[in-house]
Scaffold this active site. Structure first.
Site, mmCIF file in Angstrom:
data_model
loop_
_atom_site.group_PDB
_atom_site.id
_atom_site.type_symbol
_atom_site.label_atom_id
_atom_site.label_comp_id
_atom_site.label_asym_id
_atom_site.label_seq_id
_atom_site.Cartn_x
_atom_site.Cartn_y
_atom_site.Cartn_z
ATOM 1 N N LYS A 101 -5.733 4.025 1.380
ATOM 2 C CA LYS A 101 -5.704 3.748 2.723
ATOM 3 C C LYS A 101 -4.298 3.018 3.132
ATOM 4 O O LYS A 101 -3.900 2.297 2.308
ATOM 5 C CB LYS A 101 -7.023 3.370 3.167
ATOM 6 C CG LYS A 101 -7.043 1.628 2.696
ATOM 7 C CD LYS A 101 -8.571 1.204 2.874
ATOM 8 C CE LYS A 101 -8.558 -0.198 2.118
ATOM 9 N NZ LYS A 101 -10.146 -0.774 2.393
ATOM 10 N N ARG A 111 -20.854 -4.344 8.241
ATOM 11 C CA ARG A 111 -19.670 -3.456 8.695
ATOM 12 C C ARG A 111 -20.306 -2.131 8.955
ATOM 13 O O ARG A 111 -21.173 -1.506 9.561
ATOM 14 C CB ARG A 111 -18.485 -3.370 7.665
ATOM 15 C CG ARG A 111 -17.287 -3.384 8.339
ATOM 16 C CD ARG A 111 -16.055 -3.726 7.602
ATOM 17 N NE ARG A 111 -15.965 -2.514 6.464
ATOM 18 C CZ ARG A 111 -14.971 -2.794 5.618
ATOM 19 N NH1 ARG A 111 -14.002 -3.669 5.585
ATOM 20 N NH2 ARG A 111 -14.702 -1.688 4.577
ATOM 21 N N HIS A 126 -20.661 -0.923 0.102
ATOM 22 C CA HIS A 126 -19.442 -1.823 -0.134
ATOM 23 C C HIS A 126 -19.820 -3.239 0.015
ATOM 24 O O HIS A 126 -20.836 -3.715 0.748
ATOM 25 C CB HIS A 126 -18.289 -1.414 1.118
ATOM 26 C CG HIS A 126 -17.023 -1.954 0.947
ATOM 27 N ND1 HIS A 126 -16.377 -2.029 -0.453
ATOM 28 C CD2 HIS A 126 -16.155 -2.601 1.569
ATOM 29 C CE1 HIS A 126 -15.177 -2.569 -0.231
ATOM 30 N NE2 HIS A 126 -15.115 -2.801 1.071
ATOM 31 N N ARG A 161 -14.183 2.266 -6.938
ATOM 32 C CA ARG A 161 -13.199 2.381 -5.808
ATOM 33 C C ARG A 161 -12.147 1.088 -5.647
ATOM 34 O O ARG A 161 -12.032 0.573 -4.595
ATOM 35 C CB ARG A 161 -14.179 2.678 -4.259
ATOM 36 C CG ARG A 161 -14.801 3.617 -4.295
ATOM 37 C CD ARG A 161 -15.365 3.801 -2.710
ATOM 38 N NE ARG A 161 -15.750 2.417 -2.256
ATOM 39 C CZ ARG A 161 -17.068 1.846 -2.406
ATOM 40 N NH1 ARG A 161 -17.974 2.509 -2.988
ATOM 41 N NH2 ARG A 161 -17.152 0.691 -1.764
ATOM 42 N N TYR A 200 15.346 -20.187 16.523
ATOM 43 C CA TYR A 200 14.722 -20.648 17.881
ATOM 44 C C TYR A 200 13.776 -21.842 17.606
ATOM 45 O O TYR A 200 13.132 -22.232 16.709
ATOM 46 C CB TYR A 200 13.623 -19.382 18.143
ATOM 47 C CG TYR A 200 14.161 -18.185 18.299
ATOM 48 C CD1 TYR A 200 15.298 -18.059 19.449
ATOM 49 C CD2 TYR A 200 13.858 -17.016 18.024
ATOM 50 C CE1 TYR A 200 16.056 -16.698 19.579
ATOM 51 C CE2 TYR A 200 14.249 -15.772 18.034
ATOM 52 C CZ TYR A 200 15.443 -15.706 19.058
ATOM 53 O OH TYR A 200 16.035 -14.396 19.088
ATOM 54 N N CYS A 238 12.384 -14.822 12.539
ATOM 55 C CA CYS A 238 12.593 -14.335 13.887
ATOM 56 C C CYS A 238 12.003 -12.785 13.828
ATOM 57 O O CYS A 238 11.737 -12.461 12.724
ATOM 58 C CB CYS A 238 14.049 -14.255 14.345
ATOM 59 S SG CYS A 238 14.834 -15.792 14.264
ATOM 60 N N MET A 239 12.406 -11.783 14.886
ATOM 61 C CA MET A 239 11.805 -10.708 14.606
ATOM 62 C C MET A 239 12.418 -9.777 13.642
ATOM 63 O O MET A 239 11.780 -8.945 12.825
ATOM 64 C CB MET A 239 12.045 -9.792 16.157
ATOM 65 C CG MET A 239 11.297 -8.668 16.098
ATOM 66 S SD MET A 239 11.574 -7.640 17.662
ATOM 67 C CE MET A 239 10.677 -8.864 18.683
ATOM 68 N N ASP A 240 13.718 -10.190 13.519
ATOM 69 C CA ASP A 240 14.704 -9.106 12.441
ATOM 70 C C ASP A 240 14.977 -10.052 11.350
ATOM 71 O O ASP A 240 15.947 -9.444 10.492
ATOM 72 C CB ASP A 240 15.685 -8.381 13.389
ATOM 73 C CG ASP A 240 15.210 -7.734 14.387
ATOM 74 O OD1 ASP A 240 14.680 -6.677 14.189
ATOM 75 O OD2 ASP A 240 15.212 -8.042 15.631
HETATM 76 C C1 LIG Z 1 -10.554 -1.111 0.974
HETATM 77 C C2 LIG Z 1 -11.685 -0.579 0.521
HETATM 78 C C3 LIG Z 1 -12.052 -0.432 -0.950
HETATM 79 C C4 LIG Z 1 -10.733 -1.181 -2.116
HETATM 80 O O1 LIG Z 1 -11.092 -2.367 -1.851
HETATM 81 P P1 LIG Z 1 -10.095 -3.408 -2.662
HETATM 82 O O2 LIG Z 1 -10.575 -4.720 -2.656
HETATM 83 O O3 LIG Z 1 -8.693 -3.161 -2.331
HETATM 84 O O4 LIG Z 1 -10.229 -2.755 -4.224
HETATM 85 C C5 LIG Z 1 -13.185 0.112 -1.451
HETATM 86 N N1 LIG Z 1 -13.957 0.631 -0.582
HETATM 87 C C6 LIG Z 1 -13.923 0.458 0.639
HETATM 88 C C7 LIG Z 1 -14.979 0.927 1.465
HETATM 89 C C8 LIG Z 1 -12.607 -0.015 1.431
HETATM 90 O O5 LIG Z 1 -12.713 0.029 2.705
#
Ligand SMILES: *Cc1c(COP(=O)(O)O)cnc(C)c1O
Length: 386
Positions: free
Chosen positions: A38, A136, A168, A224, A270, A322-324
Site C-alpha cells: 500500500k 478501526r 489487525h 502480512r 525564513y 522550506c518547500m523545495d
Molecule cells: C499496513 C498494514 C499491514 C502492514 O503493517 P506493518 O506494520 O507495516 O507490517 C498489515 N495489515 C494491515 C491491515 C495494514 O493496514
C-alpha cells in the site's frame, strides 16, 4: 525521465526487498507471506516493490486502496491480491473483474460487493475482517455471527467464497502488551465461530511486521508484513533491521545546488531561525517539505550529529526547511561544492543516517519518513527485474 535532471532521488535497492521478503518467508515457517505494498509500496514504488516482493517469495500482495490493487493487475501481476479499504460506491465490479480479493470489514460492504457480483457474474473472494480490539476497520465480534451467516448464505448461492478471516493488531510493536494476548484470543474465538458455522477458510491472518518478527504464535496461515519488506524495523526499541535479517531498501539523496561563504551573523532561511555563529560556508540542498523532508527537522543544525550526511560528516538543518529546499551550515573549512551529493538517509551501513534516525529527530515513525517522500522525487531502481 526526471531522474536525469531532478537534483534528488530515492534510490531503491530491489535486491534488498527480495532478500527481506525471503527472510520474512523463512521466519514465517509454514505460513505464506502477503507483502503489503500500500501507499505506493511504502513510498518505494508500487509495481517495482510488488515484483521484487514476489521474486523474494511473497505468495500474496495487499493494498489498502482498490486503485492500487487494480494498478497491480494492470501491470500484469497475477498473484493473489487482497484489498481492504473503501467507501460506499467503490469500484467493486472492477475489483471482481480483476480477481482482487476483498475484505468485508463492515456489513454495508457485503451488500455492495454482492450487487457487483450480480452485475458482473463473477464470484467474489472475501476475507471477513473482525475488529479484535484495534478499533478501526472490521466487524465487531457481536455482529460477527450475522455477517458470517450472510456471507456463508451468499456462498451457498454461489455468489462468493469466504476465503479468509482476518484482523489487525493495535500494540504489536510492544509484544508483551496485554492487548496483544487479548486480541489473539478474540481472533481465535472468531476463527472457531466461523468454522463452526461452516466456513472453509483458506487463510486466517493476523500478523503485521512486528508480530511476524516477534511472535510465531501469530503467524497462522499468512503473515502480512509491510514495513519489514522495505527493511525497516517496526520495533526499533527491540532491534534494528540487521537484528532481524533485514536491509533498508531506500536511500534518499540530493545534490547541493550551491555553496557560498557568508559572514558571521548572517540569518539563514525564513524567519532567520538560524544565524551563522561565525564566518562559514552554507550549502543549499534542493529538496524540501514538498518532497517529504519534514519541516519539523528545522533547526537541527545544533543537534549532535544531525540527520544529513555530507562526505563523512553528519550535519543538521540550519534554520527552517522550506518547500523545495533547506540549508546546511557546512562550516568555515568546507570543501564541498555545488553538485556534491548529500545523503538524507540510507541503510546506515556506511555511517549515513537512517529513516529511523529521521523519525527520532522529528518524533515520528520510520513508516512516515519513507511514505512521505514526495511523488516528484524520482525513484531510481537498482537490480530491476529484466
Ligand atoms: C499496513 C498494514 C499491514 C502492514 O503493517 P506493518 O506494520 O507495516 O507490517 C498489515 N495489515 C494491515 C491491515 C495494514 O493496514
Amino acid at each position: 525521465m526526471g531522474a536525469v535532471t531532478y537534483p534528488a532521488r530515492a534510490v531503491v535497492d530491489l535486491s534488498a526487498i527480495r532478500s527481506n521478503v525471503a527472510a520474512l518467508d523463512e521466519r514465517a515457517g509454514n505460513a505464506g507471506v502477503l507483502a503489503v505494498v500500500k501507499a505506493d509500496g511504502y513510498g518505494h514504488g508500487l509495481v517495482p516493490a510488488a515484483l521484487a516482493a514476489l521474486d523474494g517469495g511473497a505468495a500474496w500482495l495487499g493494498t489498502a486502496q482498490l486503485d492500487e490493487a487494480l494498478e497491480l493487475r494492470a501491470a500484469g501481476i497475477t498473484a493473489p491480491v487482497l484489498c481492504w479499504l473503501y467507501a460506499p460506491g467503490a469500484r467493486f465490479a472492477d475489483a471482481l473483474l480483476a480477481d482482487v480479493d476483498l475484505s468485508v470489514g463492515a456489513p454495508w460492504m457485503l451488500g455492495e460487493i454482492l450487487d457487483a457480483v450480480r452485475a458482473t457474474g463473477r464470484t467474489a473472494r472475501l476475507h471477513v475482517k473482525v475488529d479484535t480490539g484495534l478499533g478501526r476497520s472490521g466487524v465487531m465480534p457481536r455482529d460477527l455471527p450475522d455477517v458470517l451467516d450472510a456471507v456463508l448464505a451468499a456462498e451457498a448461492q454461489g455468489l462468493c467464497r469466504m476465503v479468509g478471516l482476518w484482523s489487525h493488531l493495535a500494540w504489536a510493536d510492544d509484544p508483551g502488551h496485554p492487548t496483544v494476548r487479548a486480541q489473539t484470543q478474540v481472533f481465535a474465538d472468531a476463527v472457531a465461530l466461523a468454522e463452526s458455522r461452516g466456513a472453509r477458510l483458506e487463510v486466517r491472518h493476523l500478523a503485521n511486521s512486528a508480530a511476524t518478527l516477534t511472535d510465531p504464535s501469530m503467524h497462522y496461515d499468512l503473515v502480512r508484513p509491510g514495513l519489514a519488506v522495505y527493511g525497516l524495523s517496526p520495533v526499533p526499541h527491540l532491534g534494528g533491521p540487521a537484528d532481524y535479517g533485514l536491509r533498508p531498501a531506500m536511500r534518499l539523496e540530493a545534490e547541493l545546488a550551491l555553496t557560498k561563504r557568508v559572514p558571521a551573523g548572517h540569518g539563514v532561511s525564513y524567519g532567520h531561525a538560524y544565524t551563522t555563529p561565525r564566518e562559514t560556508v552554507l550549502g543549499v540542498v534542493p529538496i524540501g517539505y514538498a518532497d517529504g523532508v519534514p519541516r519539523h527537522a528545522s533547526g537541527t543544525a545544533a543537534a549532535w550529529g544531525g540527520p544529513v550526511q555530507v562526505g563523512d560528516r553528519r550535519l543538521g538543518v540550519a534554520g527552517r526547511v522550506c518547500m523545495d529546499q533547506f540549508v546546511l551550515d557546512l562550516g568555515p573549512w568546507a570543501t564541498e561544492a555545488a553538485g556534491d551529493t548529500v545523503v538524507l538517509f540510507g541503510p546506515g551501513e556506511h555511517g549515513e543516517p537512517t529513516a529511523q534516525d529521521w523519525a527520532e529527530v522529528v518524533g515520528t515513525i520510520s513508516y512516515e519518513i519513507v511514505t512521505r517522500v514526495g511523488a516528484r522525487v524520482p525513484r531510481v531502481y537498482l537490480e530491476e527485474r529484466a
